[in-house]
Scaffold this motif. Structure first.
Motif, PDB file in Angstrom:
ATOM      1  N   GLN A  66       0.890  -1.304  -0.052  1.00 30.30           N
ATOM      2  CA  GLN A  66      -0.268  -0.062   0.293  1.00 30.30           C
ATOM      3  C   GLN A  66       1.168   1.523  -0.115  1.00 30.30           C
ATOM      4  N   ALA A  67       2.181   1.030   0.996  1.00 29.33           N
ATOM      5  CA  ALA A  67       3.291   2.574   1.063  1.00 29.33           C
ATOM      6  C   ALA A  67       3.566   2.241  -0.301  1.00 29.33           C
ATOM      7  N   GLU A  68       4.077   1.821  -0.916  1.00 27.84           N
ATOM      8  CA  GLU A  68       4.845   1.707  -2.102  1.00 27.84           C
ATOM      9  C   GLU A  68       3.502   2.401  -3.649  1.00 27.84           C
ATOM     10  N   PHE A  69       2.306   1.307  -3.502  1.00 26.40           N
ATOM     11  CA  PHE A  69       0.989   2.282  -4.319  1.00 26.40           C
ATOM     12  C   PHE A  69       1.348   3.238  -4.425  1.00 26.40           C
ATOM     13  N   GLY A 126      20.662   2.341 -23.808  1.00 30.50           N
ATOM     14  CA  GLY A 126      19.550   1.246 -22.832  1.00 30.50           C
ATOM     15  C   GLY A 126      19.871   0.727 -21.539  1.00 30.50           C
ATOM     16  N   TYR A 127      19.166   0.500 -20.304  1.00 31.70           N
ATOM     17  CA  TYR A 127      19.715  -0.305 -19.385  1.00 31.70           C
ATOM     18  C   TYR A 127      20.171  -1.561 -20.252  1.00 31.70           C
ATOM     19  N   GLN A 128      21.252  -2.367 -19.439  1.00 27.47           N
ATOM     20  CA  GLN A 128      22.064  -2.972 -19.091  1.00 27.47           C
ATOM     21  C   GLN A 128      22.287  -3.557 -18.099  1.00 27.47           C
ATOM     22  N   GLY A 129      21.625  -2.870 -17.086  1.00 25.29           N
ATOM     23  CA  GLY A 129      22.135  -4.211 -15.695  1.00 25.29           C
ATOM     24  C   GLY A 129      20.778  -5.389 -15.800  1.00 25.29           C
ATOM     25  N   ARG A 130      21.365  -6.120 -14.003  1.00 24.44           N
ATOM     26  CA  ARG A 130      21.265  -7.329 -14.373  1.00 24.44           C
ATOM     27  C   ARG A 130      19.931  -7.200 -13.254  1.00 24.44           C
ATOM     28  N   LEU A 131      19.150  -5.991 -12.955  1.00 27.35           N
ATOM     29  CA  LEU A 131      18.191  -6.124 -11.831  1.00 27.35           C
ATOM     30  C   LEU A 131      16.664  -6.223 -13.050  1.00 27.35           C
ATOM     31  N   LYS A 132      16.027  -6.610 -12.631  1.00 26.18           N
ATOM     32  CA  LYS A 132      14.851  -6.524 -12.745  1.00 26.18           C
ATOM     33  C   LYS A 132      13.562  -5.411 -12.564  1.00 26.18           C
ATOM     34  N   ARG A 133      13.626  -4.960 -13.621  1.00 27.66           N
ATOM     35  CA  ARG A 133      12.085  -3.890 -13.282  1.00 27.66           C
ATOM     36  C   ARG A 133      11.783  -4.046 -11.849  1.00 27.66           C
ATOM     37  N   ARG A 134      11.030  -4.979 -11.575  1.00 27.65           N
ATOM     38  CA  ARG A 134      10.171  -5.038 -10.281  1.00 27.65           C
ATOM     39  C   ARG A 134      11.285  -4.433  -9.248  1.00 27.65           C
ATOM     40  N   GLU A 135      12.303  -5.329  -9.046  1.00 27.88           N
ATOM     41  CA  GLU A 135      13.539  -4.844  -8.427  1.00 27.88           C
ATOM     42  C   GLU A 135      13.593  -3.558  -8.703  1.00 27.88           C
ATOM     43  N   ILE A 136      14.379  -2.585  -9.900  1.00 31.34           N
ATOM     44  CA  ILE A 136      14.142  -1.584  -9.867  1.00 31.34           C
ATOM     45  C   ILE A 136      13.208  -0.516  -9.476  1.00 31.34           C
ATOM     46  N   ARG A 138      11.471  -1.868  -6.606  1.00 29.15           N
ATOM     47  CA  ARG A 138      11.457  -1.648  -5.348  1.00 29.15           C
ATOM     48  C   ARG A 138      12.091  -0.561  -4.598  1.00 29.15           C
ATOM     49  N   ILE A 139      13.564  -0.689  -5.595  1.00 30.25           N
ATOM     50  CA  ILE A 139      14.722   0.307  -4.985  1.00 30.25           C
ATOM     51  C   ILE A 139      14.767   1.670  -5.188  1.00 30.25           C
ATOM     52  N   ALA A 140      13.990   1.957  -5.831  1.00 29.71           N
ATOM     53  CA  ALA A 140      13.433   3.569  -6.059  1.00 29.71           C
ATOM     54  C   ALA A 140      13.138   4.209  -5.110  1.00 29.71           C
ATOM     55  N   GLY A 185      17.085   6.264 -14.912  1.00 31.80           N
ATOM     56  CA  GLY A 185      16.763   5.430 -15.551  1.00 31.80           C
ATOM     57  C   GLY A 185      15.477   4.767 -14.405  1.00 31.80           C
ATOM     58  N   PHE A 186      15.631   4.925 -13.601  1.00 33.91           N
ATOM     59  CA  PHE A 186      14.481   4.704 -12.940  1.00 33.91           C
ATOM     60  C   PHE A 186      12.848   5.903 -13.497  1.00 33.91           C
ATOM     61  N   PHE A 187      13.146   7.166 -13.470  1.00 36.80           N
ATOM     62  CA  PHE A 187      12.349   8.426 -13.524  1.00 36.80           C
ATOM     63  C   PHE A 187      11.665   7.582 -15.187  1.00 36.80           C
ATOM     64  N   ASP A 188      12.822   7.539 -15.842  1.00 36.10           N
ATOM     65  CA  ASP A 188      13.087   7.396 -17.406  1.00 36.10           C
ATOM     66  C   ASP A 188      11.558   6.329 -17.272  1.00 36.10           C
ATOM     67  N   LEU A 189      11.571   5.158 -16.478  1.00 40.16           N
ATOM     68  CA  LEU A 189      11.058   4.145 -16.772  1.00 40.16           C
ATOM     69  C   LEU A 189       9.538   4.240 -16.211  1.00 40.16           C
ATOM     70  N   LEU A 190       9.588   5.207 -14.805  1.00 40.59           N
ATOM     71  CA  LEU A 190       8.800   5.237 -14.307  1.00 40.59           C
ATOM     72  C   LEU A 190       7.676   7.019 -15.862  1.00 40.59           C
ATOM     73  N   ARG A 191       7.960   7.546 -16.399  1.00 38.65           N
ATOM     74  CA  ARG A 191       7.378   8.513 -16.997  1.00 38.65           C
ATOM     75  C   ARG A 191       6.998   7.411 -18.368  1.00 38.65           C
ATOM     76  N   SER A 192       7.741   6.409 -18.257  1.00 37.28           N
ATOM     77  CA  SER A 192       7.673   5.852 -19.498  1.00 37.28           C
ATOM     78  C   SER A 192       6.241   5.002 -19.528  1.00 37.28           C
TER      79      SER A 192
END
Length: 245
Positions: A66-69, A126-136, A138-140, A185-192
């Protein structure tokens, strides 16, 4: 004649069985196949059905807390705010769209090659890391909260609109020190994903009532235009994929 008499007897026997079965099961059958034959409790059943007709069961969290949402919803609203043209991201259900995407194959990067070795890529790659989008996400989102408390003493969802804009701008410009992910990178993903939620088919959780399409006079997912293709230009009501199911 003998065959017809036998069929008539079987039909009467079948009807008698159904009638007796309905009486035997009593109130336990209400709501089931046999319950439709029993008049008991129909008023309460009809009331419940009427109450649920307006419920949108697509608006249920599948990944975020709920807090993340609340943080995602508030951030999306600042990216696509309500104005004179129409509703913003919150009223369009964009938060639910992003939540459902994170819970599905997109959030798991199911169609991306995610195996090592990992190299630092150029920005245009673009993104070249090992983290999945859901992990990005949650961290962000945790870092958004930390930065909001650090700068303003409150969580992101409790900030004023101007303060929220300041936080998002800090992420957009990489002014936030995040060790595991790129802030921009997170902001770009969130905006998209916010824009996707505004203009995607309502079947996926966003674009409630197709109001995102209406602001653009976009007809949505029409099956065809054969009835109007030879007529003068005209605006038509949008349709969702659900309308053709």
């Amino acid at each position: 004649m003998a065959e017809k008499d036998q069929e008539k007897k079987e039909d009467l026997s079948r009807r008698r069985f159904l009638k007796n079965s309905g009486i035997a099961v009593g109130s336990l059958a209400v709501g089931g196949a046999l319950g439709s034959m029993i008049p008991w409790g129909t008023e309460e059943k009809d009331t419940n059905q009427a109450a649920n007709q307006g419920a949108n069961y697509n608006q249920a969290l599948m990944f975020f807390t709920q807090a993340e949402f609340q943080t995602v919803e508030a951030a999306a609203e600042r990216i696509f705010p309500e104005d004179d043209n129409g509703p913003g991201a919150r009223d369009l259900g964009v938060g639910y769209y992003i939540d459902h995407q994170m819970a599905g194959s997109y959030g798991f990067n199911a169609r991306d090659y995610m195996q090592p070795p990992f190299f630092h890529g150029e920005k245009e790659q673009g993104y070249q890391g090992r983290l999945k989008r859901r992990e990005i996400f949650r961290i962000a989102l945790r870092e958004v909260q930390n930065y909001s408390h650090q700068e303003y003493g409150e969580g992101f969802a409790e900030l004023t609109e101007e303060q929220q804009d300041s936080v998002l701008q800090a992420f957009q410009e990489d002014n936030v020190n995040v060790t595991t992910i790129s802030a921009s990178g997170f902001f770009d993903l969130l905006r998209s994903m916010t824009l996707e939620g505004v203009y995607s088919d309502p079947l996926y959780g966003g674009n409630i009532n197709m109001d995102g399409w209406r602001m653009r006079n976009y007809p949505g997912n029409q099956m065809n235009y054969t009835d109007i293709i030879d007529k003068d230009f005209q605006e038509i009501e949008p349709e969702s994929l659900r309308d053709h199911m």
